[in-house]
Design an enzyme around this catalytic site. Structure first.
Site, mmCIF file in Angstrom:
data_model
loop_
_atom_site.group_PDB
_atom_site.id
_atom_site.type_symbol
_atom_site.label_atom_id
_atom_site.label_comp_id
_atom_site.label_asym_id
_atom_site.label_seq_id
_atom_site.Cartn_x
_atom_site.Cartn_y
_atom_site.Cartn_z
ATOM 1 N N CYS A 1 -7.395 -3.323 6.381
ATOM 2 C CA CYS A 1 -6.355 -2.456 6.934
ATOM 3 C C CYS A 1 -6.304 -1.110 6.226
ATOM 4 O O CYS A 1 -5.649 -0.190 6.714
ATOM 5 C CB CYS A 1 -4.995 -3.130 6.835
ATOM 6 S SG CYS A 1 -4.513 -3.476 5.145
ATOM 7 N N CYS B 1 -1.758 -9.684 3.220
ATOM 8 C CA CYS B 1 -1.016 -8.592 2.575
ATOM 9 C C CYS B 1 -0.513 -9.023 1.195
ATOM 10 O O CYS B 1 -0.438 -8.210 0.276
ATOM 11 C CB CYS B 1 0.170 -8.169 3.423
ATOM 12 S SG CYS B 1 -0.218 -7.978 5.170
HETATM 13 FE FE1 FES Z 1 -2.502 -4.074 5.233
HETATM 14 FE FE2 FES Z 1 -0.476 -5.646 5.311
HETATM 15 S S1 FES Z 1 -1.554 -4.870 6.988
HETATM 16 S S2 FES Z 1 -1.511 -4.946 3.585
#
Ligand code: FES
Length: 145
Positions: free
Chosen positions: A33, A103
């Site tokens: 992400c 995360c």
């Molecule tokens: Fe990247 Fe949560 S979506 S740390």
């Protein structure tokens, strides 16, 4: 979708900020992400974590897990801080949705990276602590091939 504790720590994150001349800092990133987390530890001569701050450029779950993780390691010895795994952080938050479990790994990895930095600077060994694998600079180098 999120527990009350997650919402609370997301909306009122604890221990946000930096520590100047920290005993150890750790920065990790999530390759998928692109979110980034940095942890600062202030550790005294008895190896007790006196203060901890964090900065997260990431999603709400990352903010909430870092906030809870800082609360859990504060006042602990460096060895006890090793027990603050992503699982422990998630339990303390009453769980996270399955898609957000990754995360919570950022917080654990950032704490480990900061402990590693502290251990390197002070030439000590912390049992069970491994070199950070997702250090930002290392990650960039690895990505090329
Ligand atoms: Fe990247 Fe949560 S979506 S740390």
């Amino acid at each position: 979708m999120y527990s009350e504790k997650v919402m609370d720590h997301f909306q009122n994150p604890r221990n946000v900020g930096e520590i100047e001349d920290a005993s150890g800092t750790g920065t990790v990133g999530n390759a998928k992400c692109g979110d980034i987390m940095r942890i600062y530890l202030d550790i005294d001569e008895d190896q007790i974590i006196r203060d901890v701050r964090f900065k997260t450029f990431g999603c709400g779950a990352a903010v909430a897990t870092s906030s809870m993780a800082t609360e859990l390691v504060k006042g602990k010895s460096v060895q006890e801080a090793m027990q603050v795994t992503n699982k422990a952080v998630m339990e303390a938050l009453d769980g996270l949705p399955p898609v957000k479990v990754h995360c919570s790994l950022l917080a654990e990895e950032a704490i480990h990276a900061a402990l590693w930095d502290y251990a390197q600077k002070n030439h000590i060994q912390i049992e069970g602590l491994k070199p950070p694998k997702s250090d930002i600079s290392e990650g960039e180098e690895e990505e090329e091939y």
